[in-house]
Design an enzyme around this catalytic site. Structure first.
Site, short mmCIF file in Angstrom:
data_model
loop_
_atom_site.label_atom_id
_atom_site.label_comp_id
_atom_site.label_asym_id
_atom_site.label_seq_id
_atom_site.Cartn_x
_atom_site.Cartn_y
_atom_site.Cartn_z
N GLN A 95 0.81 -1.21 0.00
CA GLN A 95 0.00 0.00 0.00
C GLN A 95 0.85 1.27 0.00
OE1 GLN A 95 -2.69 -0.82 3.44
NE2 GLN A 95 -4.25 -0.89 1.85
N ASP A 106 -13.05 3.56 16.06
CA ASP A 106 -13.95 4.72 16.18
C ASP A 106 -15.36 4.28 16.56
OD1 ASP A 106 -11.87 6.40 15.39
OD2 ASP A 106 -12.40 6.28 13.27
N THR A 165 -8.29 -0.61 23.30
CA THR A 165 -8.85 -1.58 22.34
C THR A 165 -7.70 -2.34 21.70
OG1 THR A 165 -9.01 0.26 20.77
CG2 THR A 165 -11.02 -0.36 21.90
N GLY A 188 -7.87 -4.66 18.96
CA GLY A 188 -8.16 -5.33 17.69
C GLY A 188 -8.95 -6.60 17.93
N GLY A 240 -10.01 -8.02 21.52
CA GLY A 240 -10.98 -7.42 22.43
C GLY A 240 -10.54 -6.08 23.00
N GLN A 263 -4.08 7.99 15.45
CA GLN A 263 -2.84 8.02 14.66
C GLN A 263 -2.15 9.38 14.71
OE1 GLN A 263 -4.87 6.66 11.24
NE2 GLN A 263 -5.29 8.69 10.40
N ASN A 305 -5.36 2.37 21.34
CA ASN A 305 -5.11 0.96 21.08
C ASN A 305 -3.88 0.53 21.89
OD1 ASN A 305 -2.79 1.63 19.65
ND2 ASN A 305 -3.77 1.45 17.64
N PHE A 329 -1.89 11.70 2.43
CA PHE A 329 -2.83 12.45 3.26
C PHE A 329 -2.79 13.93 2.90
CE2 PHE A 329 -1.96 8.77 6.05
CZ PHE A 329 -3.26 8.30 6.14
#
Lengths: 309, 309
Positions: free
Chosen positions: A107, A250, A217, A219, A222, A165, A188, A111
């Site tokens: 990828q 989100d 969080t 992923g 849980g 991020q 996260n 931005f």
């Protein structure tokens, strides 16, 4: 802005998801085989999901003229989200993310922040904050978030913060200032660890010093809810066929807040959030598969039958 | 479609012009410092300029749902261009070009054709062609262009053809078939040479075999108009401060046709076209600096005072 349950501050963005045969090399052209334009931006995502879960939501983001008349605007208006205080740039376009993927699943990301430069010139939206019960600070301009969070906190609003991020945009001093003026920190695995490292404090120490709750969080592993002097509360993930994790975090935040603001216990808030985010990962895009509140409750109850409580 | 002077067939596209600090590398992100979204596509460019020069214009392109409500659509409607027969894809977006430029002026190009796949399923727009005096075939689907050109030619319409950067999509057989059914061929230096090479024919031979006129645009070296049994007619460029050559060729074609369809002599058509395109290169974008017909006439007359005729 009218009276709302939740005011969300931060980025609303367009996401261009592009499949390319190959990446362009310098001074040559490449073909985009498939392109989807999706609604995104962390604040936009939280606002839309929270509204679908039944909260009255206001959203303040920096957007360009290209937002006016867009499908994204139409969806927000139809959803009843109060976007009357959006900050509209005269010159720049709405923040846009371009994600290019080649057949090998490599990828590239571009931005464009565009209109987001307007945050720097924008005053704290005092009236909007006064008219809300809670304020969620998503990715966005650190300075704008900090001063808005401070005003909200001092005015007894519930303040939640999710640097996401954009965490690298916050200095240690910024973070320290921010955490002094918020009740709930979302992050996260890496983000919470990184915040602890930067501030040289443990999760327990952060809770000692004033944060009411830290929600991490993880992923597909849980999430964990930390509250001062209590055992961490682990919330299992709701298993599903995941296609694209973007936006799961989100939606978790939005769903969690939507039950929390209606005085549910933390376990129920977390499980509901887990159920909602399981829908989000089932399709590409952050807002393409938002469940109704009833669907999410049903999936939560299927996953955790009443006898498991 | 209503009665029009000129029906234009081919691409209408959005152009994203992006300045990046650096290009993205695999699995890393890059920042877009500046982004402009511009109206483009060769057929769209020709239609808008021809309309501004006073022709009644119709345009048939393949577009996506994202075109509806866009500024581009609004501008075409305000300009009075008949877009009632546009081919609208249910699934894909409007063709979009992404041009990325780094501080060293190196570029990368990504083309998304999207809705343009609809040409393959589209019948010759007979009614629209019947209602027009002339048909201009710009970059677009070769098969659709060839069958539409043939129908128009057989129905005594003036047919002009400009394969532009899509020339490589035409087989030798396609080109031969196309040139049998058109009156005017437009191309730049390389394109006309390449067509002659492919068909193994000189410009004179092409004119012998049926083409009425070949117009070769040469960038800042002006243009040459070739007509059978006549000396080539050289048109000087109108000197100006050029910023971005994109769209100059399309505007030349539009302006040329706008006078030609009103029975002006070829020298005047060429000089007017040269004057119009001199405006286009003065700003970035293909439709950002279109003069009024009066402005273009004035610049033409300043450049070639009456005593020079």
């Amino acid at each position: 802005m009218k009276n709302v349950d939740l005011l969300v501050l931060g980025h609303t963005a367009f996401d261009y998801i592009m499949e390319v045969k190959e990446f362009s090399k310098i001074n040559t052209s490449a073909i985009v085989e498939k392109m989807e334009t999706l609604n995104g931006g962390a604040a936009g995502n939280v606002a839309v999901v929270a509204s679908k879960m039944g909260l009255d939501v206001g959203l303040i983001s920096c957007i360009g003229k290209d937002f006016k008349g867009s499908d994204y605007e139409k969806e927000m208006l139809e959803e009843g989200i109060d976007i009357s205080d959006m900050i509209i740039s005269e010159k720049a376009n709405t923040p846009t993310a371009f994600v290019l993927t080649n057949p090998e699943d490599q990828q590239m990301f571009y931005f464009y922040w565009g209109a987001a430069e307007e945050y720097k010139k924008t005053e704290v939206p005092k009236e909007a904050i006064n008219n809300s019960r809670a304020v969620h600070l998503a990715t966005g301009d650190p300075e704008f978030n900090i001063k808005s969070g401070k005003y909200a906190y001092e005015n007894k609003k519930l303040v939640s913060f999710d640097p996401g991020q954009d965490l690298h945009l916050y200095s240690t001093k910024d973070l320290s200032e921010m955490l002094k003026h918020c009740n709930i920190l979302f992050g996260n695995e890496h983000e919470i660890d990184h915040i602890c490292d930067l501030l040289e404090k443990s999760v327990d120490e952060l809770l000692e010093e004033g944060l009411y709750m830290i929600i991490q969080t993880l992923g597909d592993k849980g999430s964990v809810i930390y509250v001062k002097d209590e055992d961490p509360l682990t919330i299992e993930v709701v298993k599903t066929k995941a296609v694209d994790p973007t936006g799961a975090g989100d939606s978790y935040r939005a769903a969690f807040l939507s039950l929390y603001l209606r005085d549910n216990d933390l376990r129920t808030c977390g499980r509901f959030a887990s159920a909602v985010s399981s829908y989000i990962v089932e399709t590409q895009g952050t807002q393409t598969n938002i469940p109704t509140s009833d669907q999410a409750l049903e999936r939560m109850n299927d996953n955790w039958p009443i006898e498991d409580y």
